[in-house]
Motif scaffolding. Structure first.
Motif, PDB file in Angstrom:
ATOM      1  N   PHE A 444     -31.840  63.768 -41.887  1.00 24.79           N
ATOM      2  CA  PHE A 444     -30.893  64.874 -41.848  1.00 24.79           C
ATOM      3  C   PHE A 444     -31.354  66.083 -41.038  1.00 24.79           C
ATOM      4  CE2 PHE A 444     -30.072  62.710 -46.003  1.00 24.79           C
ATOM      5  CZ  PHE A 444     -28.932  62.063 -45.575  1.00 24.79           C
ATOM      6  N   ASP A 445     -32.572  66.065 -40.513  1.00 22.34           N
ATOM      7  CA  ASP A 445     -32.972  67.160 -39.624  1.00 22.34           C
ATOM      8  C   ASP A 445     -32.341  67.012 -38.242  1.00 22.34           C
ATOM      9  OD1 ASP A 445     -34.517  64.875 -39.148  1.00 22.34           O
ATOM     10  OD2 ASP A 445     -36.225  66.036 -38.394  1.00 22.34           O
ATOM     11  N   GLN A 446     -32.023  65.757 -37.841  1.00 23.06           N
ATOM     12  CA  GLN A 446     -31.463  65.534 -36.512  1.00 23.06           C
ATOM     13  C   GLN A 446     -30.170  64.720 -36.515  1.00 23.06           C
ATOM     14  OE1 GLN A 446     -35.090  63.772 -34.725  1.00 23.06           O
ATOM     15  NE2 GLN A 446     -35.096  65.495 -33.306  1.00 23.06           N
ATOM     16  N   TYR A 447     -29.922  63.961 -37.604  1.00 18.57           N
ATOM     17  CA  TYR A 447     -28.756  63.074 -37.680  1.00 18.57           C
ATOM     18  C   TYR A 447     -28.084  63.255 -39.033  1.00 18.57           C
ATOM     19  CZ  TYR A 447     -31.404  60.793 -33.925  1.00 18.57           C
ATOM     20  OH  TYR A 447     -32.112  60.529 -32.781  1.00 18.57           O
ATOM     21  N   ASP A 448     -26.813  62.869 -39.107  1.00 16.96           N
ATOM     22  CA  ASP A 448     -26.118  63.017 -40.389  1.00 16.96           C
ATOM     23  C   ASP A 448     -26.273  61.796 -41.288  1.00 16.96           C
ATOM     24  OD1 ASP A 448     -24.422  61.189 -39.194  1.00 16.96           O
ATOM     25  OD2 ASP A 448     -22.693  62.527 -39.089  1.00 16.96           O
ATOM     26  N   SER A 449     -26.972  60.748 -40.815  1.00 16.03           N
ATOM     27  CA  SER A 449     -27.218  59.572 -41.647  1.00 16.03           C
ATOM     28  C   SER A 449     -28.261  58.705 -40.965  1.00 16.03           C
ATOM     29  CB  SER A 449     -25.940  58.765 -41.853  1.00 16.03           C
ATOM     30  OG  SER A 449     -25.523  58.169 -40.632  1.00 16.03           O
ATOM     31  N   PHE A 450     -28.866  57.795 -41.746  1.00 13.82           N
ATOM     32  CA  PHE A 450     -29.812  56.862 -41.133  1.00 13.82           C
ATOM     33  C   PHE A 450     -29.093  55.926 -40.173  1.00 13.82           C
ATOM     34  CE2 PHE A 450     -28.460  54.288 -44.805  1.00 13.82           C
ATOM     35  CZ  PHE A 450     -28.318  53.028 -44.244  1.00 13.82           C
ATOM     36  N   GLU A 451     -27.797  55.662 -40.405  1.00 17.66           N
ATOM     37  CA  GLU A 451     -27.039  54.810 -39.489  1.00 17.66           C
ATOM     38  C   GLU A 451     -26.930  55.441 -38.103  1.00 17.66           C
ATOM     39  OE1 GLU A 451     -25.189  53.870 -43.609  1.00 17.66           O
ATOM     40  OE2 GLU A 451     -25.914  55.640 -42.537  1.00 17.66           O
ATOM     41  N   ARG A 452     -26.629  56.756 -38.066  1.00 14.96           N
ATOM     42  CA  ARG A 452     -26.529  57.420 -36.765  1.00 14.96           C
ATOM     43  C   ARG A 452     -27.872  57.416 -36.056  1.00 14.96           C
ATOM     44  NH1 ARG A 452     -22.322  57.373 -39.040  1.00 14.96           N
ATOM     45  NH2 ARG A 452     -22.528  55.304 -38.130  1.00 14.96           N
ATOM     46  N   ARG A 453     -28.955  57.593 -36.827  1.00 12.45           N
ATOM     47  CA  ARG A 453     -30.287  57.553 -36.220  1.00 12.45           C
ATOM     48  C   ARG A 453     -30.556  56.175 -35.618  1.00 12.45           C
ATOM     49  NH1 ARG A 453     -34.931  59.249 -40.208  1.00 12.45           N
ATOM     50  NH2 ARG A 453     -34.166  57.410 -41.315  1.00 12.45           N
ATOM     51  N   GLY A 454     -30.239  55.121 -36.373  1.00 18.28           N
ATOM     52  CA  GLY A 454     -30.437  53.774 -35.855  1.00 18.28           C
ATOM     53  C   GLY A 454     -29.601  53.487 -34.625  1.00 18.28           C
ATOM     54  N   GLU A 455     -28.381  53.968 -34.632  1.00 19.31           N
ATOM     55  CA  GLU A 455     -27.506  53.771 -33.471  1.00 19.31           C
ATOM     56  C   GLU A 455     -28.058  54.478 -32.235  1.00 19.31           C
ATOM     57  OE1 GLU A 455     -23.865  55.230 -35.029  1.00 19.31           O
ATOM     58  OE2 GLU A 455     -23.526  53.468 -36.307  1.00 19.31           O
ATOM     59  N   ASP A 456     -28.656  55.669 -32.452  1.00 16.44           N
ATOM     60  CA  ASP A 456     -29.260  56.388 -31.328  1.00 16.44           C
ATOM     61  C   ASP A 456     -30.469  55.622 -30.793  1.00 16.44           C
ATOM     62  OD1 ASP A 456     -29.458  58.475 -29.498  1.00 16.44           O
ATOM     63  OD2 ASP A 456     -30.831  59.616 -30.776  1.00 16.44           O
ATOM     64  N   PHE A 457     -31.247  55.033 -31.687  1.00 13.39           N
ATOM     65  CA  PHE A 457     -32.371  54.197 -31.259  1.00 13.39           C
ATOM     66  C   PHE A 457     -31.877  53.031 -30.403  1.00 13.39           C
ATOM     67  CE2 PHE A 457     -34.986  50.383 -32.204  1.00 13.39           C
ATOM     68  CZ  PHE A 457     -36.195  50.792 -31.660  1.00 13.39           C
ATOM     69  N   ILE A 458     -30.831  52.362 -30.851  1.00 13.35           N
ATOM     70  CA  ILE A 458     -30.297  51.224 -30.092  1.00 13.35           C
ATOM     71  C   ILE A 458     -29.817  51.681 -28.715  1.00 13.35           C
ATOM     72  CG2 ILE A 458     -28.456  49.508 -30.027  1.00 13.35           C
ATOM     73  CD1 ILE A 458     -28.632  49.423 -33.122  1.00 13.35           C
ATOM     74  N   ARG A 459     -29.138  52.829 -28.674  1.00 13.00           N
ATOM     75  CA  ARG A 459     -28.661  53.350 -27.392  1.00 13.00           C
ATOM     76  C   ARG A 459     -29.830  53.632 -26.458  1.00 13.00           C
ATOM     77  NH1 ARG A 459     -28.538  58.103 -25.156  1.00 13.00           N
ATOM     78  NH2 ARG A 459     -29.276  59.120 -27.065  1.00 13.00           N
ATOM     79  N   CYS A 460     -30.874  54.256 -27.000  1.00 17.17           N
ATOM     80  CA  CYS A 460     -32.033  54.598 -26.173  1.00 17.17           C
ATOM     81  C   CYS A 460     -32.778  53.341 -25.717  1.00 17.17           C
ATOM     82  CB  CYS A 460     -32.973  55.511 -26.957  1.00 17.17           C
ATOM     83  SG  CYS A 460     -32.314  57.162 -27.293  1.00 17.17           S
TER      84      CYS A 460
END
Length: 466
Positions: A444-460
């Motif tokens: 929650f410091d950078q994303y609104d959920s662990f799902e959004r964080r994972g999706e950003d990892f996949i994009r990167c």
């Protein structure tokens, strides 16, 4: 939808209008109750009003006049660190407080079941880590073996949003401690406890309260079968409390890493092989090493739990093994997202605490580790024994420097952002290594959920490997 029973003609208040709150209001209405709803968010209130629900500001004096029940969403604290003011007001007004899980267990069985040849069953899964994978794996095995099944709770659909049961159907529920702690009715046929590690301690007033919330599913739920992970002391304690003696096969003990002996029903995994023992004899086994959707010892524990649950329903070992072979895994949980030049990229964004991240680190021998985020209580000492698997750590998050300082003895680079971390890890990685996102922290410091964080990892990763 499961119409809520027992409140026809009565006014029931619903606090919180997320996924479970909206489904609860609709299910109450379907059962003949009059729901009045409230949420702190004006956007959520507007959406509920447009859907035809009556708003009532439950923060106002006398808001609970004429109300028979208050149903709260799982994210709303009812005891620690402090009770939500609306819940406290319901207490003062002598209005019972429940959640959608309690309403589900009160309402799932109907008179139509008298015509069924095989009674529907409920398998409920709880624990600190692995409950999503275990629940999804049970559901997958059942479907692959031709058993009608639905998946709900903390994963997939809200419990009151599923369809009424068919003849012989199995409902698999993933239940968090937030859900088991408050539910006034808990009556699963089969209950699964995966493991316990420190998490949500502020919400439960410490580790004892956290364990007590999990234990309610067994002590108050009274399942016909209890499947208990015994790799921690709490699991061994609970298995002993539930068992009437060495041969009591109502309790199935499971483990990843240790051989379980004795006259009872045991399922364990060692060195990649699952074994089922009953009355001191092996009756089934599965080679888990080649199952792509279940990598690592932590997933082998999940496999043991799912195997045991499905065996209680009469499925055979061969049918379970065949279904496990086709299990695709869940997004953000040991999810292989790319392989390039011998380097594997794995998304385990759901590893939001130290214990789950440690299990992810233990699963691979050579790791370029992306970690960091909003750190939870307890520090990072539990990760230190696994740092010999880490070639280098790439730390993200607003508190990346403080996080990095705790990784004593590791080669660490403070990256800050996911894009920087992935690009650097991909550039550094050699064939045979794994670039692993296992944050050991909330998002929650950078994303609104662990799902959004994972999706950003996949994009990167997609950008880095082309």
């Amino acid at each position: 939808m499961i119409p809520v029973q027992g409140y026809a003609g009565q006014t029931v208040a619903v606090l919180g209008l997320g996924r479970s709150g909206r489904a609860t209001a609709a299910a109450l209405q379907a059962g003949g109750a009059h729901p009045v709803v409230w949420d702190d968010s004006a956007v959520a209130r507007d959406a509920a009003e447009q859907a035809g629900f009556d708003l009532r500001d439950l923060t106002k004096p006398r808001a609970f006049e004429g109300v028979s029940l208050l149903v709260v969403s799982p994210g709303i604290p009812h005891l620690y660190p402090t009770p939500n003011p609306v819940i406290a007001a319901a207490w003062d007004a002598d209005v019972p407080v429940d959640n959608d899980i309690g309403l589900f267990f009160r309402s799932f069985a109907t008179a139509e079941w008298e015509e069924f040849d095989t009674m529907p069953r409920v398998i409920a899964v709880t624990g600190s880590n692995g409950k999503s994978t275990t629940s999804a794996l049970i559901h997958h095995i059942l479907v692959e073996n031709g058993r009608p099944a639905q998946l709900a709770g903390n994963i997939g659909r809200g419990v009151l949003d599923i369809e009424p049961a068919h003849d012989g159907e199995v409902v698999v529920l993933e239940l968090s401690s937030y859900q088991t702690d408050l539910a006034r009715s808990l009556t699963p046929d089969v209950a699964v406890f995966t493991n316990l590690s420190p998490d949500h301690l502020d919400r439960h007033g410490g580790p004892g309260g956290y364990f007590a919330a999990k234990r309610r599913l067994f002590a108050e739920g009274g399942p016909d079968r209890a499947i208990i992970g015994v790799d921690e002391v709490e699991g061994r304690y609970m298995a002993n409390q539930l068992s009437e003696g060495p041969g009591d096969d109502r309790v199935i003990r499971i483990s990843s890493g240790q051989k379980l002996t004795g006259e009872g029903w045991n399922v364990f995994a060692r060195k990649g092989f699952l074994a089922e023992h009953r009355k001191g004899r092996q009756v089934g086994s599965i080679d888990l090493r080649a199952i792509a959707g279940l990598p690592g010892a932590h997933n082998h524990q999940n496999a043991c739990a799912a195997y045991a649950a499905c065996r209680t329903l009469g499925l055979g070992p061969k049918g379970i093994e065949a279904a496990m072979q086709s299990y695709p895994g869940l997004p953000h949980r040991s999810q292989v997202v790319a392989v390039k030049d011998g380097v594997t990229f794995v998304n385990d964004s759901k590893a939001t605490n130290v214990d789950s991240a440690a299990k992810a680190l233990a699963a691979f021998p050579k790791i370029r580790w992306i970690c960091g985020g909003l750190q939870k209580e307890g520090g990072l000492d539990g990760l230190l024994p696994y740092l010999d698997h880490v070639s280098k750590a790439y730390v993200i998050g607003r508190e990346a420097e403080g996080f990095a300082r705790q990784l004593t003895g590791a080669d660490v680079e403070v990256c800050g952002t996911m894009a920087t971390a992935v690009a650097q890890a991909a550039a550094d990685a050699a064939a045979g290594e794994v670039v692993l996102l296992a944050p050991a922290a909330a998002s929650f410091d950078q994303y609104d959920s662990f799902e959004r964080r994972g999706e950003d990892f996949i994009r990167c990763v997609t950008e880095a490997v082309g």
